[in-house]
Scaffold this active site. Sequence first.
Site, PDB file in Angstrom:
ATOM      1  N   TYR A  76       0.831  -1.207   0.000  1.00  0.00           N
ATOM      2  CA  TYR A  76       0.000   0.000   0.000  1.00  0.00           C
ATOM      3  C   TYR A  76       0.860   1.249   0.000  1.00  0.00           C
ATOM      4  CZ  TYR A  76      -4.333  -2.620   0.722  1.00  0.00           C
ATOM      5  OH  TYR A  76      -5.412  -3.446   0.560  1.00  0.00           O
ATOM      6  N   LYS A  84     -14.579 -11.738  -0.057  1.00  0.00           N
ATOM      7  CA  LYS A  84     -13.921 -11.847  -1.359  1.00  0.00           C
ATOM      8  C   LYS A  84     -14.186 -13.227  -1.952  1.00  0.00           C
ATOM      9  CE  LYS A  84     -11.689  -7.836  -1.189  1.00  0.00           C
ATOM     10  NZ  LYS A  84     -11.711  -6.786  -2.217  1.00  0.00           N
ATOM     11  N   ASP A  88     -17.327  -9.762  -3.435  1.00  0.00           N
ATOM     12  CA  ASP A  88     -16.436  -8.964  -4.283  1.00  0.00           C
ATOM     13  C   ASP A  88     -15.522  -9.897  -5.057  1.00  0.00           C
ATOM     14  OD1 ASP A  88     -14.693  -7.182  -5.441  1.00  0.00           O
ATOM     15  OD2 ASP A  88     -14.063  -6.220  -3.575  1.00  0.00           O
ATOM     16  N   ASN A 139     -13.410  -8.780  -7.573  1.00  0.00           N
ATOM     17  CA  ASN A 139     -12.213  -8.078  -8.044  1.00  0.00           C
ATOM     18  C   ASN A 139     -11.864  -8.391  -9.494  1.00  0.00           C
ATOM     19  OD1 ASN A 139     -11.353  -8.184  -4.796  1.00  0.00           O
ATOM     20  ND2 ASN A 139     -10.807  -6.302  -5.866  1.00  0.00           N
ATOM     21  N   GLU A 144     -15.295   1.507  -8.533  1.00  0.00           N
ATOM     22  CA  GLU A 144     -14.071   1.937  -7.859  1.00  0.00           C
ATOM     23  C   GLU A 144     -12.922   2.105  -8.832  1.00  0.00           C
ATOM     24  OE1 GLU A 144     -11.517  -1.479  -5.937  1.00  0.00           O
ATOM     25  OE2 GLU A 144     -13.607  -1.821  -5.377  1.00  0.00           O
ATOM     26  N   GLU A 194     -17.722   1.650   2.650  1.00  0.00           N
ATOM     27  CA  GLU A 194     -16.746   0.628   3.006  1.00  0.00           C
ATOM     28  C   GLU A 194     -15.781   1.131   4.072  1.00  0.00           C
ATOM     29  OE1 GLU A 194     -13.811  -2.596   0.795  1.00  0.00           O
ATOM     30  OE2 GLU A 194     -14.269  -0.711  -0.227  1.00  0.00           O
TER      31      GLU A 194
END
Length: 438
Positions: A7, A195, A223, A225, A278, A359
């Site tokens: 990150y 996920k 999700d 992704n 997103e 979220e």
Amino acid sequence: MHTDPDYSAAYVVLETDAEDGLSGHGITFTLGRGTEVVVCAVNALAHHVLNKDLEDIVGDFRGFYRQLTSDGQLRWIGPEKGVVHLATAAILNAVWDLWAKQEGKPLWKLLVDMDPRTLLSCIDFRYITDVLTEEEAYEILQEGQVGKKEREEQMLTHGYPAYTTSCAWLGYSDDTLKQLCTEALKGGWTRFKVKVGADLQDDIRRCRLIRNMIGPEKTLMMDANQRWDVPEAVEWMAKLAEFKPLWIEEPTSPDDILGHATISKALIPLGIGVATGEQCHNRVMFKQLLQAKALQFLQIDSCRLGSVNENLSVLLMAKKFKIPVCPHAGGVGLCELVQHLILFDFISVSASLTNRMCEYVDHLHEHFKYPVTIRNASYMPPKEAGYSTEMKEESIKKHQYPDGEEAGYSTEMKEESIKKHQYPDGEVWKKLLTAQGN
């Protein structure tokens, strides 16, 4: 879903010569490698903001937004998408932070208190007037004036409902899933996201475990992704429908608007909505998703779109199409930023909490001077002036990427051409810069 995230963020600080000593702090989020490319794009756009007066910028914010997004040369590697748009978001986030600080208000309050015409002057309506004109947007904001004070008080008292993504990442053991779900339930969480997409049988097992733990009355989202092709998404979700997910997030390529529409059409009869956005490049993609009825839950991101300016246009389009906004957050500072946008949306635009939530991911907040406050599984409105983007000085010093030389691959050129045209020391550039200086 990400196997090796690191990150990271391109961090922009706007310093001024004003006596108040205020500075604007903006970020854009990445997963590590590539952040140095975003930084290069920030530097390429920097001349648009350097030596400018804040009052001049916000006095014609639409014009300034278009300067950044329509840079005559950088448009070729955009426009309004990819690395250049991420860099645009970082710079504009810093401008909004500085403006809110100058006004002495948290950003959400700056937006809520703003005259509708002034607010609309910050938005570039180009490319979306076929679905939302400036006058239609004005009517929406005028309607939002009714009950605004009461909704603001409601947020200050109770906060904006959040959901957690921290319990059910892929790769967690069953014991970890159980432990995290148990802790979240004790903490008052009622909305959970899991996920999915790597292995169907494993997804079925994990979703059954989580649904049994949280019970039938709690909200469950899924999700993927971007894992699936369109037919695969429909088939896979038909087999996960027994767990009553409210939505499947990013079931296929984020660019495949018609694919999302196909998936939506197939899943709506099963009681499952599609959530996406997103990784939408810009307001034009959101416009088309809404036109195509390709989503039932719209997910804005504070760093992928062109900052507050562009997110405002998307919030207004969502209101017109009656689609709930459930922002994407997490990572580095995304929660800190997007809380301001969703508070504004409820108070001034949507006036509804039906099927709406933001979220929340519970890590890395310790690096920010004004981290999010979660109480009873809700975002409590920040009270400090600014956009909550400013990071602690010690965190910056500790984690700042080394100032090493740039690396990369290039096709070999003639030595004399390199010497003559190299920026800024080449013969050609020296003449140009000397002429500009004169």
